[in-house]
Design a protein around this motif. Structure first.
Motif, PDB file in Angstrom:
ATOM      1  N   LEU A  36       0.978  -1.508  -0.124  1.00  0.00           N
ATOM      2  CA  LEU A  36       0.158   0.101  -0.310  1.00  0.00           C
ATOM      3  C   LEU A  36       0.744   1.239   0.265  1.00  0.00           C
ATOM      4  CD1 LEU A  36      -2.733   1.425  -0.100  1.00  0.00           C
ATOM      5  CD2 LEU A  36      -3.137   1.427   2.391  1.00  0.00           C
ATOM      6  N   VAL A  37       1.453   1.932  -0.855  1.00  0.00           N
ATOM      7  CA  VAL A  37       1.747   3.239  -1.395  1.00  0.00           C
ATOM      8  C   VAL A  37       0.565   4.518  -0.828  1.00  0.00           C
ATOM      9  CG1 VAL A  37       3.133   3.610  -2.711  1.00  0.00           C
ATOM     10  CG2 VAL A  37       2.822   1.852  -2.746  1.00  0.00           C
ATOM     11  N   HIS A  38       1.683   5.123   0.165  1.00  0.00           N
ATOM     12  CA  HIS A  38       0.683   5.739   0.558  1.00  0.00           C
ATOM     13  C   HIS A  38       1.553   7.425   0.645  1.00  0.00           C
ATOM     14  CE1 HIS A  38       2.491   6.184   4.409  1.00  0.00           C
ATOM     15  NE2 HIS A  38       2.267   4.262   4.178  1.00  0.00           N
ATOM     16  N   PHE A  62       3.720   1.880   2.045  1.00  0.00           N
ATOM     17  CA  PHE A  62       5.564   2.466   2.312  1.00  0.00           C
ATOM     18  C   PHE A  62       4.688   3.503   1.724  1.00  0.00           C
ATOM     19  CE2 PHE A  62       8.274   3.829  -0.955  1.00  0.00           C
ATOM     20  CZ  PHE A  62       9.072   3.728  -0.868  1.00  0.00           C
ATOM     21  N   ALA A  63       5.576   4.528   2.053  1.00  0.00           N
ATOM     22  CA  ALA A  63       4.878   6.022   2.195  1.00  0.00           C
ATOM     23  C   ALA A  63       6.326   6.990   1.046  1.00  0.00           C
ATOM     24  CB  ALA A  63       5.832   7.103   3.183  1.00  0.00           C
ATOM     25  N   VAL A  64       4.821   7.576   0.629  1.00  0.00           N
ATOM     26  CA  VAL A  64       6.198   8.735  -0.625  1.00  0.00           C
ATOM     27  C   VAL A  64       6.289  10.342  -0.106  1.00  0.00           C
ATOM     28  CG1 VAL A  64       5.597   9.602  -2.604  1.00  0.00           C
ATOM     29  CG2 VAL A  64       5.393   6.783  -2.115  1.00  0.00           C
ATOM     30  N   PRO A  65       7.141  10.793   0.743  1.00  0.00           N
ATOM     31  CA  PRO A  65       6.721  11.868   1.057  1.00  0.00           C
ATOM     32  C   PRO A  65       7.018  13.155   0.542  1.00  0.00           C
ATOM     33  CG  PRO A  65       9.183  11.278   1.533  1.00  0.00           C
ATOM     34  CD  PRO A  65       8.158   9.548   0.733  1.00  0.00           C
ATOM     35  N   VAL A  94       2.252  10.498  -5.393  1.00  0.00           N
ATOM     36  CA  VAL A  94       2.063   9.395  -5.166  1.00  0.00           C
ATOM     37  C   VAL A  94       2.011   7.536  -6.063  1.00  0.00           C
ATOM     38  CG1 VAL A  94       0.563   7.484  -3.380  1.00  0.00           C
ATOM     39  CG2 VAL A  94       1.592   9.612  -2.277  1.00  0.00           C
ATOM     40  N   ILE A  95       1.118   8.426  -6.537  1.00  0.00           N
ATOM     41  CA  ILE A  95       0.572   7.280  -7.711  1.00  0.00           C
ATOM     42  C   ILE A  95       1.921   6.868  -9.126  1.00  0.00           C
ATOM     43  CG2 ILE A  95      -1.076   7.232  -9.690  1.00  0.00           C
ATOM     44  CD1 ILE A  95      -3.383   7.956  -7.868  1.00  0.00           C
TER      45      ILE A  95
END
Length: 382
Positions: A36-38, A62-65, A94-95
């Motif tokens: 789950l990418v967020h 999984f974080a995308v900051p 994120v996408i």
């Protein structure tokens, strides 16, 4: 006679308020081990993580900051080992990150082999993992595109990882997920969405299907962004989500232009946010294209865009100078920064003008613009 064209998009698109409620069940059907990418705040994805857990799925978050770059994607690939399906819930960054991770987990070659401009641009050697995109910002339309934009820090460039098989298995566009989006983000992402229905309409690769999407979406997007700058409005959020989706569909099947041809290098050079760059450039690129255009078909399309913009900003039947002045003035009054306020100075502008020549977006611009013309655009954008 209609010229031959092709049209490709996500295997399935679900659009409407409330569609997010079916996400967990649909994802489970693709596999039980989910990456789950967020975004930076994992709590915003808590509702989906809880729903997937209730379905019996095993979740790895999984974080995308930040906007995705090569090191972040490499980290995501490691996190995704053993996953059956990748799900991205968030904005365009994120996408794009989720799309790239899903594409590269099964790949046997180094990432740079598949990147455009700075790499070899090779097609993927294995099909991506199933990928589900759930946007929470109406902007990039990344939920229905076949590429992911990735920063390459050592080259100070943003380039695409592109393959037809990167189109999501499922895109869930629920406008309710965009409700309450901060004003500045709404403005920048909304202008990006509008740019992404204008550029495919005027570009050299437009086709009847992308034309139909853009003709509908351009005036609707202009009206919606004005309403959202006045007050929160669920109906306008629905409209912007639709415009963003149309932009993704159109750009994936026609192309973009000089706004995005410049925005990629500028973002890579400075780290300035993509949507704000596009919003700042749009009126000035349109004006430059109209100044340089000689083909009657290109002139007709550019003049139609001017009329749509004029009608959207209380200047009916506007010429391009009148329309672009109205759009630029309104955008700045609404709070959109000029390029220099985004940290984009003369040095970055010169480098971007040189780099834009190799951009895939620039190849579809309705006219060929010189480096001097590109520098003039950026100077006019502040």
């Amino acid at each position: 006679m209609v010229a031959p064209f092709a049209f490709a998009t996500a295997t399935e698109i679900l659009f409407a308020r409330g569609q997010a409620a079916v996400a967990a069940a649909r994802i489970k059907g693709m596999g039980q081990r989910v990456l789950l990418v967020h975004g930076r705040d994992a709590g915003r994805a808590g509702w989906l993580a809880d729903a997937l857990t209730a379905q019996g799925c095993k979740i790895t978050g999984f974080a995308v900051p930040r906007e995705p770059d090569v090191p972040l994607i490499q980290e995501g690939i490691r996190a995704a080992q053993g996953a059956d399906v990748v799900v991205a819930l968030g904005g365009g960054a994120v996408i794009d990150a989720g799309k790239a991770i899903a594409a590269l987990v099964p790949a046997t070659r180094p990432m740079l082999d598949h990147l455009e401009v700075v790499g070899h641009g090779l097609p993927l050697d294995n099909p991506p993992l199933p990928f589900v995109a759930i946007p929470t910002i109406a902007g990039t339309g990344a939920e229905v595109t076949r590429n992911a934009v990735i920063g390459v820090p050592e080259q100070r460039r943003k380039v695409s990882l592109r393959d037809a098989r990167m189109l999501p298995r499922l895109a869930i566009v629920d406008p309710a997920l965009t409700d309450g989006c901060p004003r500045a983000v709404t403005l920048a992402s909304g202008l990006d969405a509008i740019t992404q229905v204008i550029e495919p309409f005027v570009c050299t690769r437009a086709n009847p299907l992308t034309d139909a999407l853009c003709r509908d979406a351009i005036p609707r997007g202009l009206a919606a962004i004005r309403r959202l700058m006045e007050d929160e409005d669920p109906a306008a959020r629905d409209e912007m989500a639709w415009v963003s989706l149309c932009g993704g569909l159109a750009l994936a099947n026609a192309g973009l232009g000089a706004v995005h041809g410049l925005a990629g290098p500028l973002g890579g050079l400075t780290g300035a946010p993509h949507g704000a760059i596009c919003g700042a450039l749009l009126p000035h690129v349109l004006m430059a294209n109209r100044r340089a255009a000689t083909d009657p078909g290109a002139i007709e399309r550019l003049d139609q865009v001017a009329r749509w913009i004029g009608a959207g900003f209380d200047t009916p039947f506007a010429s391009m100078p009148e329309a672009t002045r109205a759009l630029a003035d309104w955008s700045h009054r609404a709070g959109l920064p000029a390029l220099t306020a985004l940290g984009i100075g003369p040095e970055a502008q010169t480098a971007a003008a040189e780099a834009a020549a190799t951009s895939s977006s620039m190849k579809a611009n309705p006219v060929a613009l010189t480096e001097n013309e590109l520098r003039r655009i950026m100077e006019e954008a502040g």
